[in-house]
Scaffold this motif. Structure first.
Motif, mmCIF file in Angstrom:
data_model
loop_
_atom_site.group_PDB
_atom_site.id
_atom_site.type_symbol
_atom_site.label_atom_id
_atom_site.label_comp_id
_atom_site.label_asym_id
_atom_site.label_seq_id
_atom_site.Cartn_x
_atom_site.Cartn_y
_atom_site.Cartn_z
ATOM 1 N N GLY A 199 13.032 -40.556 21.026
ATOM 2 C CA GLY A 199 12.948 -40.403 22.004
ATOM 3 C C GLY A 199 13.604 -41.910 23.369
ATOM 4 N N ILE A 200 14.594 -42.793 22.673
ATOM 5 C CA ILE A 200 15.619 -43.164 22.286
ATOM 6 C C ILE A 200 16.093 -43.949 22.969
ATOM 7 C CG2 ILE A 200 17.038 -43.681 20.979
ATOM 8 C CD1 ILE A 200 17.235 -46.778 21.146
ATOM 9 N N HIS A 201 17.225 -41.830 23.329
ATOM 10 C CA HIS A 201 17.836 -41.053 23.939
ATOM 11 C C HIS A 201 17.686 -40.757 25.620
ATOM 12 C CE1 HIS A 201 20.445 -39.570 20.816
ATOM 13 N NE2 HIS A 201 19.453 -40.077 20.043
ATOM 14 N N ARG A 202 16.038 -40.928 26.580
ATOM 15 C CA ARG A 202 15.747 -40.699 27.318
ATOM 16 C C ARG A 202 16.474 -41.898 28.046
ATOM 17 N NH1 ARG A 202 10.411 -38.759 29.044
ATOM 18 N NH2 ARG A 202 9.924 -37.269 27.979
ATOM 19 N N TYR A 203 16.458 -42.718 26.855
ATOM 20 C CA TYR A 203 16.662 -44.357 28.060
ATOM 21 C C TYR A 203 18.765 -44.443 27.683
ATOM 22 C CZ TYR A 203 11.813 -45.741 27.753
ATOM 23 O OH TYR A 203 10.558 -44.133 27.317
ATOM 24 N N THR A 204 18.645 -44.110 26.694
ATOM 25 C CA THR A 204 20.428 -44.376 26.764
ATOM 26 C C THR A 204 20.920 -43.435 27.349
ATOM 27 O OG1 THR A 204 20.395 -42.414 24.778
ATOM 28 C CG2 THR A 204 20.171 -44.652 23.886
ATOM 29 N N SER A 205 20.708 -42.246 27.248
ATOM 30 C CA SER A 205 21.183 -41.207 28.599
ATOM 31 C C SER A 205 21.333 -41.473 29.736
ATOM 32 C CB SER A 205 20.659 -39.872 29.157
ATOM 33 O OG SER A 205 18.788 -40.022 28.799
#
Length: 391
Positions: free
Chosen positions: A110-116
């Motif tokens: 789910g961290i890729h929602r924020y890193t993107s």
């Protein structure tokens, strides 16, 4: 299969047009069909359009079109900046809308929602930094420092005065007709940035290209992992092999998986293809400009060197031709041993000995060239503009 071939052909044609439009003037494409396509897209098609407008609507409409051209191409304007912001915003919106529902997934956390979002925000910040930074404007109070930093090579740069700014013109500088200012170590005027790329902001421009390459690559890989995760979660390979009797081999499964993905996740496929194409273009741009920086050359100087080398080669060829003509005339007036046809055929032409060497005095080695881009002369303590004395 017909739809897949149609999509593949459409992608190849789109890639050819984009590469021709953006890279058609690169030296590696000189004399190729890509250069001809670039000429048609940038000059030929527009010329035919103007002729059509004048023939159908008259000269007044043609003048209106030329006025729009002047605003868009011959003076600073934010049109391409707005287009860039629209492209990156709309692309991120569609990625979030179509793919975030599957994150976290089988392969992505789910961290890729924020890193993107963070990656896109950094990209926009680098874009704004490049757009609004000083490219290295040469002014009366700093011209002496730039003259010391960039000596004349008396090959492609000679001592002269800028006819517009009325100040000495340092070597490697150029007066930008769009921005109406002299720029030190001028590379090119970038419409996307609405700014010149020069001595002070080449480093930001390189960072922009590199970051956006990784950004597009990140988006391509992330969407690919989302689709791979959906294949795992929905057990598509199991269904195809067990229920439809398809052989469990990549060659047999690939057409059916591609067909299923195009039907169920066509938005993600289009986004992934778009990001992959842009990533390839950005990699080419970055590689080209990185090579220029590491050899301490600019885009403007590349064309100047090409003109100089062509002129020198023609000059040497004319001299060699004149010497050959004099030798043949003198040979006719004196008795010489006849030369066999075979020996004359294999005799080396004096034109083959012509070799024009590029003598770039600004290329001081990898380390110094890299340091000059990352830490420009005008940002160092030794570069202190002379203040005009009042009174």
């Amino acid at each position: 299969m017909e739809v897949q071939w149609l999509l593949a052909c459409h992608g190849l044609v789109t890639l050819l047009v984009v590469i021709s439009f953006l890279c058609g003037r690169w030296p590696i494409f000189q004399g190729t069909f890509i250069e001809r396509i670039h000429y048609f897209l940038t000059f030929g098609a527009y010329d035919y359009f103007l002729r059509f407008v004048e023939a159908v609507f008259g000269p007044k409409c043609t003048n209106a079109v030329l006025s729009v051209e002047y605003f868009c191409c011959d003076r600073p304007n934010p049109i391409l900046q707005i287009i860039y912001l629209a492209i990156i915003s709309v692309t991120y919106y569609f990625i979030a809308k179509s793919s975030f529902m599957y994150i976290p997934g089988y392969y992505l956390s789910g961290i890729h929602r924020y890193t993107s979002f963070l990656a896109v925000a950094v990209g926009i910040m680098v874009f704004l930094l490049t757009s609004f930074s000083d490219p290295g404007t040469v002014k009366a109070e700093s011209v002496s420092q730039y003259l010391s930093a960039y000596p004349y090579d008396n090959i492609i740069f000679t001592e002269k005065e800028c006819s517009t700014c009325k100040i000495p013109k340092p070597a490697r500088s150029k007066h930008c007709s769009i921005c109406d200012r002299c720029v030190a170590r001028f590379d090119h005027h970038c419409g996307w940035m609405n700014n010149c790329i020069g001595e002070r902001n080449t480093r930001y421009f390189l960072a922009f290209l590199l970051w956006h390459f990784f950004l597009c690559l990140y988006g391509t890989v992330a969407i690919g992992l989302v689709l791979a995760g959906r294949l795992k979660e929905l057990r598509i390979v199991y269904i195809l092999t067990v229920y439809y009797g398809i052989e469990n081999s990549p060659l047999s499964l690939a057409p059916h998986i591609v067909q299923w993905l195009l039907g169920a996740y066509n938005t993600q496929i289009l986004l992934m293809v778009f990001l992959a194409i842009v990533a390839l273009l950005l990699a080419g741009f970055f590689g080209y400009h990185a090579k220029l920086c590491l050899t301490n050359t600019t885009t403007n100087e590349t064309f100047k060197w090409q003109e100089h080398i062509n002129w020198q080669r023609k000059l040497y060829e004319e001299k060699a031709s004149a010497e050959a003509l004099r030798a043949s005339i003198s040979g006719m007036s004196s008795e010489v041993q006849p030369v066999s046809k075979w020996r004359a055929f294999f005799r080396r032409s004096p034109l083959e000995d012509v070799e024009v060497v590029k003598n770039n005095i600004y290329d001081k080695g990898f380390y110094h060239n890299f340091r000059e881009v990352i830490f420009p002369f005008s940002t160092r303590r030794s570069f202190s503009p002379t203040k005009l004395k009042s009174g």
